[in-house]
Design a protein around this motif. Structure first.
Motif, PDB file in Angstrom:
ATOM      1  N   ILE A  15       0.810  -1.340   0.136  1.00 12.95           N
ATOM      2  CA  ILE A  15      -0.119   0.018  -0.075  1.00 12.95           C
ATOM      3  C   ILE A  15       0.830   1.362  -0.002  1.00 12.95           C
ATOM      4  O   ILE A  15       2.089   1.097   0.556  1.00 12.95           O
ATOM      5  N   SER A  16       0.530   2.295  -0.820  1.00 15.87           N
ATOM      6  CA  SER A  16       1.232   3.394  -0.844  1.00 15.87           C
ATOM      7  C   SER A  16       0.368   4.803  -0.475  1.00 15.87           C
ATOM      8  O   SER A  16      -0.711   4.597   0.030  1.00 15.87           O
ATOM      9  N   PHE A  17       1.230   5.654   0.016  1.00 16.63           N
ATOM     10  CA  PHE A  17       0.519   6.967   0.539  1.00 16.63           C
ATOM     11  C   PHE A  17      -0.554   7.451  -0.600  1.00 16.63           C
ATOM     12  O   PHE A  17      -1.542   7.814  -0.527  1.00 16.63           O
ATOM     13  N   THR A  18      -0.205   6.903  -1.919  1.00 17.13           N
ATOM     14  CA  THR A  18      -0.955   7.375  -3.044  1.00 17.13           C
ATOM     15  C   THR A  18      -2.434   6.769  -3.060  1.00 17.13           C
ATOM     16  O   THR A  18      -3.330   7.244  -3.085  1.00 17.13           O
ATOM     17  N   ASP A  19      -2.491   5.314  -2.728  1.00 13.55           N
ATOM     18  CA  ASP A  19      -3.572   4.533  -2.422  1.00 13.55           C
ATOM     19  C   ASP A  19      -4.471   5.083  -1.363  1.00 13.55           C
ATOM     20  O   ASP A  19      -5.683   5.127  -1.507  1.00 13.55           O
ATOM     21  N   ILE A  20      -3.758   5.387  -0.185  1.00 19.19           N
ATOM     22  CA  ILE A  20      -4.712   5.859   0.854  1.00 19.19           C
ATOM     23  C   ILE A  20      -5.224   7.227   0.504  1.00 19.19           C
ATOM     24  O   ILE A  20      -6.278   7.407   0.920  1.00 19.19           O
ATOM     25  N   ALA A  21      -4.315   8.119  -0.149  1.00 15.93           N
ATOM     26  CA  ALA A  21      -4.762   9.267  -0.730  1.00 15.93           C
ATOM     27  C   ALA A  21      -6.112   9.264  -1.657  1.00 15.93           C
ATOM     28  O   ALA A  21      -7.187  10.007  -1.315  1.00 15.93           O
ATOM     29  N   LYS A  22      -6.092   8.398  -2.641  1.00  9.75           N
ATOM     30  CA  LYS A  22      -7.242   7.914  -3.597  1.00  9.75           C
ATOM     31  C   LYS A  22      -8.536   7.819  -2.671  1.00  9.75           C
ATOM     32  O   LYS A  22      -9.782   8.293  -2.998  1.00  9.75           O
ATOM     33  N   ARG A  37       4.125  13.509  10.671  1.00  7.99           N
ATOM     34  CA  ARG A  37       3.755  14.601  11.873  1.00  7.99           C
ATOM     35  C   ARG A  37       3.996  15.800  11.392  1.00  7.99           C
ATOM     36  O   ARG A  37       4.388  16.880  12.223  1.00  7.99           O
ATOM     37  N   LYS A  38       3.916  16.177  10.029  1.00  6.41           N
ATOM     38  CA  LYS A  38       3.773  17.610   9.683  1.00  6.41           C
ATOM     39  C   LYS A  38       2.515  18.074   9.616  1.00  6.41           C
ATOM     40  O   LYS A  38       2.309  19.284   9.149  1.00  6.41           O
ATOM     41  N   GLY A  39       1.402  17.280   9.573  1.00  9.77           N
ATOM     42  CA  GLY A  39       0.327  17.432   9.471  1.00  9.77           C
ATOM     43  C   GLY A  39      -0.747  16.793  10.326  1.00  9.77           C
ATOM     44  O   GLY A  39      -0.246  15.880  10.909  1.00  9.77           O
ATOM     45  N   ASP A  40      -1.924  17.320  10.754  1.00  7.92           N
ATOM     46  CA  ASP A  40      -2.569  16.671  11.683  1.00  7.92           C
ATOM     47  C   ASP A  40      -4.184  16.497  11.072  1.00  7.92           C
ATOM     48  O   ASP A  40      -4.921  17.362  10.559  1.00  7.92           O
ATOM     49  N   SER A  41      -4.543  15.165  11.067  1.00 14.03           N
ATOM     50  CA  SER A  41      -5.875  14.667  10.621  1.00 14.03           C
ATOM     51  C   SER A  41      -6.275  13.156  10.963  1.00 14.03           C
ATOM     52  O   SER A  41      -5.607  12.474  10.558  1.00 14.03           O
ATOM     53  N   LEU A  42      -7.327  13.497  11.698  1.00 15.14           N
ATOM     54  CA  LEU A  42      -7.686  12.136  12.078  1.00 15.14           C
ATOM     55  C   LEU A  42      -8.303  11.161  11.296  1.00 15.14           C
ATOM     56  O   LEU A  42      -7.907   9.874  11.219  1.00 15.14           O
ATOM     57  N   HIS A  43      -8.998  11.705  10.294  1.00 13.92           N
ATOM     58  CA  HIS A  43      -9.492  10.743   9.512  1.00 13.92           C
ATOM     59  C   HIS A  43      -8.246  10.157   8.563  1.00 13.92           C
ATOM     60  O   HIS A  43      -8.379   8.841   8.171  1.00 13.92           O
ATOM     61  N   ALA A  47      -6.887   6.020   8.436  1.00 12.05           N
ATOM     62  CA  ALA A  47      -6.905   5.265   7.425  1.00 12.05           C
ATOM     63  C   ALA A  47      -5.406   4.652   7.386  1.00 12.05           C
ATOM     64  O   ALA A  47      -5.295   3.282   6.921  1.00 12.05           O
ATOM     65  N   ILE A  48      -4.320   5.282   7.756  1.00 13.27           N
ATOM     66  CA  ILE A  48      -3.327   4.806   7.911  1.00 13.27           C
ATOM     67  C   ILE A  48      -3.214   3.600   8.909  1.00 13.27           C
ATOM     68  O   ILE A  48      -2.686   2.492   8.463  1.00 13.27           O
ATOM     69  N   ALA A  49      -3.656   3.628  10.075  1.00 14.93           N
ATOM     70  CA  ALA A  49      -3.850   2.550  10.903  1.00 14.93           C
ATOM     71  C   ALA A  49      -4.459   1.620  10.329  1.00 14.93           C
ATOM     72  O   ALA A  49      -3.964   0.235  10.621  1.00 14.93           O
ATOM     73  N   ALA A  50      -5.401   1.873   9.475  1.00 15.72           N
ATOM     74  CA  ALA A  50      -6.361   0.731   9.256  1.00 15.72           C
ATOM     75  C   ALA A  50      -5.704  -0.075   8.266  1.00 15.72           C
ATOM     76  O   ALA A  50      -5.775  -1.353   8.075  1.00 15.72           O
ATOM     77  N   ALA A  51      -4.908   0.583   7.120  1.00 17.76           N
ATOM     78  CA  ALA A  51      -3.927   0.066   6.478  1.00 17.76           C
ATOM     79  C   ALA A  51      -2.954  -0.769   6.743  1.00 17.76           C
ATOM     80  O   ALA A  51      -2.682  -2.093   6.317  1.00 17.76           O
ATOM     81  N   LEU A  52      -2.349  -0.527   8.107  1.00 14.91           N
ATOM     82  CA  LEU A  52      -1.339  -1.461   8.724  1.00 14.91           C
ATOM     83  C   LEU A  52      -1.920  -2.436   9.806  1.00 14.91           C
ATOM     84  O   LEU A  52      -1.210  -3.197  10.286  1.00 14.91           O
TER      85      LEU A  52
END
Length: 88
Positions: A15-22, A37-43, A47-52
């Protein structure tokens, strides 16, 4: 986990950042910013945690704002108590 560890684990599962972004309708840069940690977004963090396949507090232990998610059972109990008061 730091941003590089997140990126490595995502690559391991294909999985890539692009996959999650789409999926999240954001830019890959936004996903990268949250992971590093340069940005803050719960959603995006969810998504990152779910992918992992990890709990969010394991992926982002340094971001307590992501850990304060309401307990669904506690929420249900509180709403039931409010309903009982309203019914009386």
């Amino acid at each position: 986990m730091n941003g590089n560890q997140i990126l490595l684990r995502l690559k391991q599962v294909g999985i890539s950042f692009t996959d999650i972004a789409k999926i999240q309708s954001v830019t890959p840069q936004a996903v990268s910013a949250v992971a590093h940690r340069k940005g803050d977004s719960l959603h995006i963090a969810k998504a990152i945690a779910a992918a992992l396949e990890l709990p969010i507090h394991k992926v982002f232990p340094d971001r307590p704002q992501y850990h304060r998610l309401p307990d669904p059972e506690k929420r249900k109990q509180l709403l039931d108590a409010v309903r009982e008061l309203n019914a009386a």
